[in-house]
Design an enzyme around this catalytic site. Structure first.
Site, PDB file in Angstrom:
ATOM      1  N   THR A   1     -74.188 -86.111 -20.113  1.00 23.77           N
ATOM      2  CA  THR A   1     -75.095 -85.487 -19.133  1.00 23.77           C
ATOM      3  C   THR A   1     -76.237 -84.749 -19.819  1.00 23.77           C
ATOM      4  OG1 THR A   1     -73.541 -85.317 -17.313  1.00 23.77           O
ATOM      5  CG2 THR A   1     -75.247 -83.630 -17.408  1.00 23.77           C
TER       6      THR A   1
ATOM      7  N   THR B   1     -80.792 -72.772 -22.825  1.00 26.35           N
ATOM      8  CA  THR B   1     -79.947 -71.587 -23.016  1.00 26.35           C
ATOM      9  C   THR B   1     -80.310 -70.863 -24.315  1.00 26.35           C
ATOM     10  OG1 THR B   1     -77.681 -70.924 -23.536  1.00 26.35           O
ATOM     11  CG2 THR B   1     -78.228 -73.199 -23.975  1.00 26.35           C
ATOM     12  N   ASP B   2     -79.975 -69.568 -24.374  1.00 29.96           N
ATOM     13  CA  ASP B   2     -80.163 -68.838 -25.637  1.00 29.96           C
ATOM     14  C   ASP B   2     -79.172 -69.310 -26.706  1.00 29.96           C
ATOM     15  OD1 ASP B   2     -77.850 -67.738 -24.553  1.00 29.96           O
ATOM     16  OD2 ASP B   2     -78.503 -65.642 -24.690  1.00 29.96           O
ATOM     17  N   GLU B   3     -78.116 -70.018 -26.279  1.00 33.68           N
ATOM     18  CA  GLU B   3     -77.063 -70.392 -27.240  1.00 33.68           C
ATOM     19  C   GLU B   3     -77.555 -71.385 -28.292  1.00 33.68           C
ATOM     20  OE1 GLU B   3     -73.152 -70.910 -25.582  1.00 33.68           O
ATOM     21  OE2 GLU B   3     -73.633 -69.690 -23.845  1.00 33.68           O
TER      22      GLU B   3
ATOM     23  N   TYR C   1     -71.421 -77.630 -26.717  1.00 32.84           N
ATOM     24  CA  TYR C   1     -72.315 -77.337 -25.587  1.00 32.84           C
ATOM     25  C   TYR C   1     -73.718 -77.004 -26.086  1.00 32.84           C
ATOM     26  CZ  TYR C   1     -74.728 -74.379 -22.161  1.00 32.84           C
ATOM     27  OH  TYR C   1     -75.675 -73.821 -21.346  1.00 32.84           O
TER      28      TYR C   1
ATOM     29  N   LYS D   1     -77.333 -79.019 -25.660  1.00 31.30           N
ATOM     30  CA  LYS D   1     -78.536 -78.445 -25.041  1.00 31.30           C
ATOM     31  C   LYS D   1     -79.698 -78.462 -26.033  1.00 31.30           C
ATOM     32  CE  LYS D   1     -78.938 -76.718 -21.490  1.00 31.30           C
ATOM     33  NZ  LYS D   1     -79.260 -77.249 -20.118  1.00 31.30           N
TER      34      LYS D   1
HETATM   35  P1  NAD Z   1     -73.079 -75.202 -13.386  1.00 30.19           P
HETATM   36  O1  NAD Z   1     -72.065 -75.833 -14.282  1.00 30.19           O
HETATM   37  O2  NAD Z   1     -72.647 -74.139 -12.439  1.00 30.19           O
HETATM   38  O3  NAD Z   1     -73.804 -76.322 -12.501  1.00 30.19           O
HETATM   39  C1  NAD Z   1     -74.227 -77.545 -13.033  1.00 30.19           C
HETATM   40  C2  NAD Z   1     -74.566 -78.453 -11.864  1.00 30.19           C
HETATM   41  O4  NAD Z   1     -75.027 -79.706 -12.412  1.00 30.19           O
HETATM   42  C3  NAD Z   1     -73.368 -78.778 -10.967  1.00 30.19           C
HETATM   43  O5  NAD Z   1     -73.732 -78.672  -9.612  1.00 30.19           O
HETATM   44  C4  NAD Z   1     -73.023 -80.209 -11.332  1.00 30.19           C
HETATM   45  O6  NAD Z   1     -72.435 -80.936 -10.261  1.00 30.19           O
HETATM   46  C5  NAD Z   1     -74.382 -80.767 -11.725  1.00 30.19           C
HETATM   47  N1  NAD Z   1     -74.292 -81.921 -12.635  1.00 30.19           N
HETATM   48  C6  NAD Z   1     -73.529 -81.989 -13.779  1.00 30.19           C
HETATM   49  N2  NAD Z   1     -73.668 -83.214 -14.333  1.00 30.19           N
HETATM   50  C7  NAD Z   1     -74.543 -83.907 -13.551  1.00 30.19           C
HETATM   51  C8  NAD Z   1     -75.092 -85.203 -13.599  1.00 30.19           C
HETATM   52  N3  NAD Z   1     -74.755 -86.060 -14.576  1.00 30.19           N
HETATM   53  N4  NAD Z   1     -75.964 -85.578 -12.653  1.00 30.19           N
HETATM   54  C9  NAD Z   1     -76.318 -84.727 -11.653  1.00 30.19           C
HETATM   55  N5  NAD Z   1     -75.810 -83.493 -11.525  1.00 30.19           N
HETATM   56  C10 NAD Z   1     -74.939 -83.082 -12.468  1.00 30.19           C
HETATM   57  O7  NAD Z   1     -74.221 -74.681 -14.364  1.00 30.19           O
HETATM   58  P2  NAD Z   1     -75.165 -73.412 -14.214  1.00 30.19           P
HETATM   59  O8  NAD Z   1     -74.451 -72.230 -14.737  1.00 30.19           O
HETATM   60  O9  NAD Z   1     -75.740 -73.399 -12.841  1.00 30.19           O
HETATM   61  O10 NAD Z   1     -76.297 -73.783 -15.284  1.00 30.19           O
HETATM   62  C11 NAD Z   1     -77.501 -74.450 -14.890  1.00 30.19           C
HETATM   63  C12 NAD Z   1     -78.342 -74.685 -16.119  1.00 30.19           C
HETATM   64  O11 NAD Z   1     -78.616 -73.441 -16.760  1.00 30.19           O
HETATM   65  C13 NAD Z   1     -77.659 -75.548 -17.177  1.00 30.19           C
HETATM   66  O12 NAD Z   1     -78.600 -76.417 -17.723  1.00 30.19           O
HETATM   67  C14 NAD Z   1     -77.158 -74.555 -18.214  1.00 30.19           C
HETATM   68  O13 NAD Z   1     -77.114 -75.136 -19.496  1.00 30.19           O
HETATM   69  C15 NAD Z   1     -78.225 -73.480 -18.120  1.00 30.19           C
HETATM   70  N6  NAD Z   1     -77.771 -72.136 -18.497  1.00 30.19           N
HETATM   71  C16 NAD Z   1     -76.773 -71.521 -17.821  1.00 30.19           C
HETATM   72  C17 NAD Z   1     -76.378 -70.222 -18.166  1.00 30.19           C
HETATM   73  C18 NAD Z   1     -75.308 -69.478 -17.420  1.00 30.19           C
HETATM   74  O14 NAD Z   1     -75.008 -68.327 -17.786  1.00 30.19           O
HETATM   75  N7  NAD Z   1     -74.712 -70.033 -16.390  1.00 30.19           N
HETATM   76  C19 NAD Z   1     -77.004 -69.575 -19.236  1.00 30.19           C
HETATM   77  C20 NAD Z   1     -78.004 -70.254 -19.930  1.00 30.19           C
HETATM   78  C21 NAD Z   1     -78.394 -71.525 -19.528  1.00 30.19           C
HETATM   79  P1  TYD Z   2     -68.569 -67.436 -20.841  1.00 30.49           P
HETATM   80  O1  TYD Z   2     -68.684 -66.816 -19.494  1.00 30.49           O
HETATM   81  O2  TYD Z   2     -67.707 -68.652 -20.993  1.00 30.49           O
HETATM   82  O3  TYD Z   2     -70.054 -67.702 -21.355  1.00 30.49           O
HETATM   83  P2  TYD Z   2     -70.582 -68.135 -22.844  1.00 30.49           P
HETATM   84  O4  TYD Z   2     -69.438 -68.620 -23.636  1.00 30.49           O
HETATM   85  O5  TYD Z   2     -71.551 -69.221 -22.496  1.00 30.49           O
HETATM   86  O6  TYD Z   2     -71.231 -66.915 -23.398  1.00 30.49           O
HETATM   87  O7  TYD Z   2     -68.010 -66.324 -21.847  1.00 30.49           O
HETATM   88  C1  TYD Z   2     -68.678 -65.089 -22.008  1.00 30.49           C
HETATM   89  C2  TYD Z   2     -67.958 -64.323 -23.091  1.00 30.49           C
HETATM   90  O8  TYD Z   2     -66.647 -63.990 -22.639  1.00 30.49           O
HETATM   91  C3  TYD Z   2     -67.759 -65.123 -24.372  1.00 30.49           C
HETATM   92  O9  TYD Z   2     -67.875 -64.245 -25.496  1.00 30.49           O
HETATM   93  C4  TYD Z   2     -66.331 -65.628 -24.269  1.00 30.49           C
HETATM   94  C5  TYD Z   2     -65.638 -64.525 -23.499  1.00 30.49           C
HETATM   95  N1  TYD Z   2     -64.519 -64.949 -22.620  1.00 30.49           N
HETATM   96  C6  TYD Z   2     -63.302 -64.282 -22.713  1.00 30.49           C
HETATM   97  O10 TYD Z   2     -63.110 -63.350 -23.525  1.00 30.49           O
HETATM   98  N2  TYD Z   2     -62.297 -64.676 -21.873  1.00 30.49           N
HETATM   99  C7  TYD Z   2     -62.444 -65.699 -20.991  1.00 30.49           C
HETATM  100  O11 TYD Z   2     -61.477 -66.031 -20.262  1.00 30.49           O
HETATM  101  C8  TYD Z   2     -63.717 -66.356 -20.916  1.00 30.49           C
HETATM  102  C9  TYD Z   2     -63.926 -67.496 -19.942  1.00 30.49           C
HETATM  103  C10 TYD Z   2     -64.722 -65.944 -21.746  1.00 30.49           C
END
Ligand code: NAD
Ligand code: TYD
Length: 350
Positions: free
Chosen positions: A98, A132-134, A158, A162
């Site tokens: 994806t 993402t910042d990651e 992941y 990205k």
């Molecule tokens: P999420 O996992 O909640 O949602 C992802 C959505 O994409 C879902 O609705 C899923 O069904 C859809 N999807 C997955 N694969 C697909 C495909 N092949 N075709 C069409 N749809 C598909 O993710 P999120 O937390 O809403 O993140 C959204 C974006 O922001 C992502 O690109 C993620 O990398 C980025 N991001 C998220 C965070 C965070 O803290 N959540 C932080 C930094 C960046």
């Molecule tokens: P997460 O929400 O998975 O976001 P990301 O890994 O993208 O930063 O995790 C946030 C932080 O919390 C990360 O340092 C991992 C930690 N974490 C736990 O300690 N326990 C948990 O059950 C989860 C899901 C995350």
């Protein structure tokens, strides 16, 4: 009309809510509804008639091409991704499919579509890639926050996937002139987040009398950004962002995981005390650390603050209180996600 991918996910669905609260412009939402996609998150939309959901996978070139050429959006905002680090450690394949190949497909379709637009439409068109910042890797405690110039150093499957997608987007701007902008946000939190991520998982486990798992010593740091602030930043970028540029978006809220978990437990202790009157913090359980666990993320916001007049409106205290309160009042949403009921609902709907 704008088109977004991943609009049934956490940030995408919040973006649709924010967009329709502010604008009367319609929005096409392409989502393949993986486990993370949930149409219940879009049930109480403002101006529902301006939102059109289309079940489609970004990997399906023909279908995506047909949708984009039918609806002719003035912008594409690409949220769809596999987004959970732990899942990427267990099974990276979907992340490659994806995040990398899917983004490549979307870029190819977008390039063909863009090349057939007239000059005025070309001037207006934008492809905004939500990264993402990651991708910048991990900071030590005394390093300065990530800027747009920080070199890439992804550490998980992941973040590597990205990073790869970011490079493709960049190359489509430089090689083909596709008007792309890339954003790097920090950890988002707020309503409609799937309870596999830290904050909703802690709330769910606390309320359901389960252990609250903290990886390692709980001292890893994340920079928490309220999802509504993130959505507003994207709106500003769509309106005023410079083509070919990169914008970092952070909440200026660096917290250790332990601080986050304790804050949530304190709020729950007040809003919904345990029957035995003990603190929810009693449920905290330190477990084995995540493989390759990044120590610290932090974002330098200066560019977007200075150039696009954006600043986060939530501090962590106000944002987390609102979020916990939302989960307490929307336990049906959470239970549907957990039970898979929303998948049944989907079968009825589509
Ligand atoms: P999420 O996992 O909640 O949602 C992802 C959505 O994409 C879902 O609705 C899923 O069904 C859809 N999807 C997955 N694969 C697909 C495909 N092949 N075709 C069409 N749809 C598909 O993710 P999120 O937390 O809403 O993140 C959204 C974006 O922001 C992502 O690109 C993620 O990398 C980025 N991001 C998220 C965070 C965070 O803290 N959540 C932080 C930094 C960046
Ligand atoms: P997460 O929400 O998975 O976001 P990301 O890994 O993208 O930063 O995790 C946030 C932080 O919390 C990360 O340092 C991992 C930690 N974490 C736990 O300690 N326990 C948990 O059950 C989860 C899901 C995350």
């Amino acid at each position: 009309m704008i088109l977004i991918t991943g609009g049934a996910g956490f940030i995408g669905s919040n973006f649709i809510h924010t967009w329709l609260e502010q604008f009367d412009e319609s929005i096409i939402n392409i989502d393949s509804l993986t486990y993370a996609g949930n149409l219940h998150s879009l049930e109480i939309l403002n101006k529902k008639e301006l939102h059109k959901f289309i079940l489609a996978d970004i990997n399906h070139f023909e279908q995506i091409s047909q949708i984009i050429n039918t609806y002719k959006p003035r912008a594409i905002i690409h949220f769809a991704a596999e987004s959970h680090v732990d899942r990427s450690i267990h099974n990276p394949q979907n992340f490659i499919n994806t995040n990398i190949i899917g983004t490549f497909n979307l870029l190819e379709v977008s390039k063909q579509y863009y090349n057939n637009l007239d000059e005025k439409q070309k001037d207006n068109f934008r492809f905004i890639h939500i990264s993402t910042d990651e991708v910048y890797g991990s900071l030590s405690l005394n390093e300065p926050p990530f800027t747009e110039q920080t070199p890439y150093a992804p550490n998980s499957p992941y973040s590597a996937s990205k990073a790869a997608s970011d490079h493709l987007v960049r190359s489509y701007y430089h090689t083909y002139g596709l008007p792309c902008i890339i954003t790097h946000c920090s950890n988002n939190y707020g309503c409609y987040q799937f309870p596999e991520k830290l904050i909703p998982l802690v709330i769910f486990n606390a309320l359901n009398n389960k252990n609250i798992p903290i990886y390692g010593d709980g001292l890893n740091i994340r920079d928490w950004l309220h999802v509504e602030d993130h959505c507003q930043a994207i709106i500003n970028i769509l309106a005023q962002g410079k083509i070919g540029e990169v914008y970092n978006i952070g909440g200026c809220n660096e917290k250790t995981n332990l601080e986050v978990v304790n804050t949530i437990c304190n709020i729950l202790d007040k809003l919904q005390p345990r029957a035995d009157k003990k603190s929810y913090a009693e449920q905290i359980n330190f477990i084995k650390d995540r493989l390759g666990h990044d120590k610290r993320y932090a974002i330098d916001n200066n560019k977007i603050q200075n150039e696009l007049n954006w600043a986060p409106q939530y501090n962590f205290e106000s944002g987390i209180y609102k979020t916990v309160d939302w989960y307490l009042n929307n336990q049906e949403w959470v239970n549907n996600v957990i039970s898979g009921e929303y998948q049944n609902w989907l079968n009825i709907q589509y």
